[in-house]
Design a protein around this motif. Structure first.
Motif, PDB file in Angstrom:
ATOM      1  N   ALA A  48      38.342  42.809  40.681  1.00 21.83           N
ATOM      2  CA  ALA A  48      38.664  42.243  39.377  1.00 21.83           C
ATOM      3  C   ALA A  48      39.959  41.350  39.775  1.00 21.83           C
ATOM      4  O   ALA A  48      39.221  40.475  38.586  1.00 21.83           O
ATOM      5  CB  ALA A  48      39.949  43.558  38.484  1.00 21.83           C
ATOM      6  N   ILE A  49      40.492  41.045  40.824  1.00 17.58           N
ATOM      7  CA  ILE A  49      40.832  40.443  41.011  1.00 17.58           C
ATOM      8  C   ILE A  49      39.453  38.886  41.245  1.00 17.58           C
ATOM      9  O   ILE A  49      40.033  37.898  41.160  1.00 17.58           O
ATOM     10  CB  ILE A  49      41.523  40.081  42.473  1.00 17.58           C
ATOM     11  N   VAL A  50      38.832  39.197  42.091  1.00 16.17           N
ATOM     12  CA  VAL A  50      37.834  37.808  41.982  1.00 16.17           C
ATOM     13  C   VAL A  50      37.380  37.699  40.598  1.00 16.17           C
ATOM     14  O   VAL A  50      37.089  36.814  40.317  1.00 16.17           O
ATOM     15  CB  VAL A  50      36.281  38.208  43.070  1.00 16.17           C
ATOM     16  N   GLU A  51      37.004  38.441  39.460  1.00 19.00           N
ATOM     17  CA  GLU A  51      36.503  37.792  38.584  1.00 19.00           C
ATOM     18  C   GLU A  51      37.658  36.875  37.751  1.00 19.00           C
ATOM     19  O   GLU A  51      37.186  36.754  37.107  1.00 19.00           O
ATOM     20  CB  GLU A  51      36.422  39.281  37.375  1.00 19.00           C
ATOM     21  N   ILE A  52      38.808  37.706  37.754  1.00 17.26           N
ATOM     22  CA  ILE A  52      39.651  36.626  36.905  1.00 17.26           C
ATOM     23  C   ILE A  52      39.645  35.331  38.041  1.00 17.26           C
ATOM     24  O   ILE A  52      39.123  34.609  37.135  1.00 17.26           O
ATOM     25  CB  ILE A  52      41.018  37.332  37.733  1.00 17.26           C
ATOM     26  N   LEU A  53      39.505  34.951  39.136  1.00 19.40           N
ATOM     27  CA  LEU A  53      39.748  33.601  39.821  1.00 19.40           C
ATOM     28  C   LEU A  53      38.129  33.220  39.418  1.00 19.40           C
ATOM     29  O   LEU A  53      38.410  31.674  40.018  1.00 19.40           O
ATOM     30  CB  LEU A  53      39.802  33.791  41.021  1.00 19.40           C
TER      31      LEU A  53
END
Length: 364
Positions: free
Chosen positions: A248-253
């Protein structure tokens, strides 16, 4: 399935000529080949020449555009947003990481995000670009939805890899992993071999364990449910929520910062609408670079020399195996299975390239 060894130089020339035949410039073809062959040299079969057929299909379907001209849509001293215009992922990604590096050289930090892009190969290629210029590098990408959120049964996130690189001696620290148990390319390799997947990698449309790679790939393509589990597997007891959160963090970044689409809305196997992020950091902004590089090198050496578990003879730091694999494959050749070779013969013919002119008769 039988494997054959292809000479590195001949393979590189074949891939360069193939992409020039598609309509890319010679330099773009060289760049694409360099990214793909780094994967094979590193021993990451899933992201090397076995991907040629996927890219071929994307080009034929008009989802990867050889003549695309990426556009910078927003820029500051430290950052930029690039609309890839459905360019080949490797082409726009090298452009983006170099832009991040140039900004870091001037300001200490550079971050560039990309939307409307394509699969770009191994994320570690781009962090190594930063390392080779004595910088730290980070790289992230989203993909077509392939990962199951903890307690779910529908793919919502991509394999969403995280790559990081830091200069060190005698070998740099080079970390590149999917936030899922395995990347999609690994399923493709097993599917080509007709081999069952290990239990605990994937689930079927009902969220239940399966070993059928072809079924899972088709479910992902058709968005019929099921997919690959996040790092940690299917349960919070084994850390599933950690891999899920990292994805999910990668999706945001990537998608959120780039103004792209999130993995659950990516279509066409991720061709033409993925998002990426590239960071470069001149770590001299934190003090004396020579001292930090030396201290990092000491840490890695201490890790390698620490006590081994019973029956083990070596502890690796990230990047060592890949660099040793490169030396071996430059000497002995790149492993390619017979199905991949058949695909190379087929797609080469579409642009007037004869496989045997490069490799001779590989398969009797």
């Amino acid at each position: 399935m039988a494997y054959y060894k292809l000479p590195e130089k001949a393979t590189r020339k074949f891939v360069e000529d193939l992409y020039e035949g598609y309509g890319f410039t010679r330099q773009q073809a060289i760049d694409i080949a360099d990214v793909l062959l780094m994967a094979d040299l590193y021993g990451i079969e899933s992201h090397g020449i076995q991907r040629l057929i996927r890219y071929h299909d994307g080009i034929q379907e008009g989802l990867i555009c050889p003549k695309a001209e990426p556009v910078i849509t927003h820029e500051t001293k430290l950052s930029a947003v690039i609309d890839a215009k459905m360019a080949m992922g490797q082409v726009v990604s090298k452009m983006a990481m170099q832009m991040a590096i140039d900004k870091a050289k001037e300001h200490g930090f550079g971050a560039v995000v990309v939307n409307h892009s394509n699969h770009y190969g191994i994320a570690g290629y781009y962090t190594r670009m930063a390392v080779e210029q004595d910088m730290m590098g980070f790289c992230f990408t989203n993909t077509e939805a392939i990962a199951i959120p903890t307690n779910g049964k529908n793919a919502m996130l991509g394999t969403n890899p995280i790559a990081f690189g830091m200069p060190a001696d005698p070998t740099p620290f080079l970390y590149d992993v999917a936030t899922t148990v395995v990347p999609r390319g690994k399923l493709e390799v097993y599917n080509k071999k007709g081999a069952p997947l290990p239990m605990g990698w994937v689930v079927d449309a009902n969220g239940l364990d399966t070993t059928n790679a072809g079924e899972v790939i088709q479910n992902i393509i058709n968005k019929a449910g099921g997919g690959i589990l996040p790092i940690g597997g299917s349960s919070e007891a084994t850390g599933s929520h950690k891999g899920y959160g990292l994805g999910a963090i990668v999706e945001i970044l990537t998608a959120i910062m780039a103004g792209g689409v999130t993995s659950n809305h990516v279509s066409h196997c991720g061709n033409g609408d993925t998002s990426e992020a590239f960071w470069a950091i001149d770590y001299g902004m934190f003090g004396d670079k020579a001292t930090m590089r030396k201290n990092c090198s000491v840490l890695l050496e201490e890790l390698r020399n620490s006590a081994k578990a019973e029956g083990q003879t070596r502890i690796y730091t990230h990047g060592e195996k890949e660099l040793e694999s490169t030396q071996e494959k430059l000497r002995d050749g790149l492993p390619a299975n017979e199905k991949t070779i058949g695909e190379m013969q087929k797609i080469g013919a579409t642009v007037g390239i004869n496989f045997e002119d490069y490799f001779g008769k590989v398969i009797d």
